[in-house]
Motif scaffolding. Sequence first.
Motif, PDB file in Angstrom:
ATOM      1  N   ARG A   1       0.827  -1.207   0.000  1.00 16.79           N
ATOM      2  CA  ARG A   1       0.000   0.000   0.000  1.00 16.79           C
ATOM      3  C   ARG A   1       0.858   1.254   0.000  1.00 16.79           C
ATOM      4  N   GLU A   2       0.334   2.301  -0.611  1.00 13.12           N
ATOM      5  CA  GLU A   2       0.983   3.613  -0.590  1.00 13.12           C
ATOM      6  C   GLU A   2       0.090   4.590   0.160  1.00 13.12           C
ATOM      7  N   PHE A   3       0.629   5.145   1.238  1.00 10.39           N
ATOM      8  CA  PHE A   3      -0.049   6.181   2.012  1.00 10.39           C
ATOM      9  C   PHE A   3       0.557   7.507   1.554  1.00 10.39           C
ATOM     10  N   ALA A   4      -0.150   8.241   0.709  1.00 13.01           N
ATOM     11  CA  ALA A   4       0.382   9.474   0.123  1.00 13.01           C
ATOM     12  C   ALA A   4      -0.329  10.677   0.730  1.00 13.01           C
ATOM     13  N   GLY A   5       0.429  11.471   1.517  1.00  7.87           N
ATOM     14  CA  GLY A   5      -0.132  12.672   2.114  1.00  7.87           C
ATOM     15  C   GLY A   5      -1.235  12.407   3.120  1.00  7.87           C
TER      16      GLY A   5
END
Length: 215
Positions: free
Chosen positions: A31-35
């Motif tokens: 997963r990518e947690f962006a901002g």
Amino acid sequence: MRAARRPELRLPPLERYEGGGLEPDGDYDGREFAGADLTGQDGAGARFMDCALRGCALDETRLPRARLLDSVLDGVRGVGTDLAGATLRDVELTDARLGGTQLHGAALERVRVRGGKIDFLNLRAAALKDVVFEGCVLVEPDFGGARLERVEFVDCTLKGVDLSGAVLKDVDLRRAASLEIARGVDRLSGAVISPSQLLDLAPSLAAELGIVVEG
């Protein structure tokens, strides 16, 4: 002096995280947690595998006993992030702005901390193996009672370091841009320092050994 092994990260294609928040004992894979604003959220015991946290807010985020594996934290910021007892393995932390981060009792293996500034980092009783601090500023980091093996400080500014009760093995301080030890200078056995650092530390070493220096 054995050099620290750097993490070797090859993240797979990531899926953007769209969840409502962290969950205790949650399982986050690829997963990518962006901002993301993770302020005050509770992810105690959560597992992050092949993840990227980029530009996230981590103020008072609870992640005790969390496991961060093969993951990247880039540009994260926050005060009071709780990672007590966490496991960080094959992790890169880049350009962080953190204060009062709790990592006491944590286990760090093949971790690279590059750039940024971390104030009052609590690593008491932690175990650090193959950890590299590179080009960062550490203000009053607490390594009290910690075990450091194959740890390197490269172009770092270290202010007010506490090494009380720490055990060092193959710890390389020679390339630190600035080294200021507030407590525990007697625990430097197992570390290598430069001649100029020895001169800077001489007053503290003399005081520790009870040597009176007079002109």
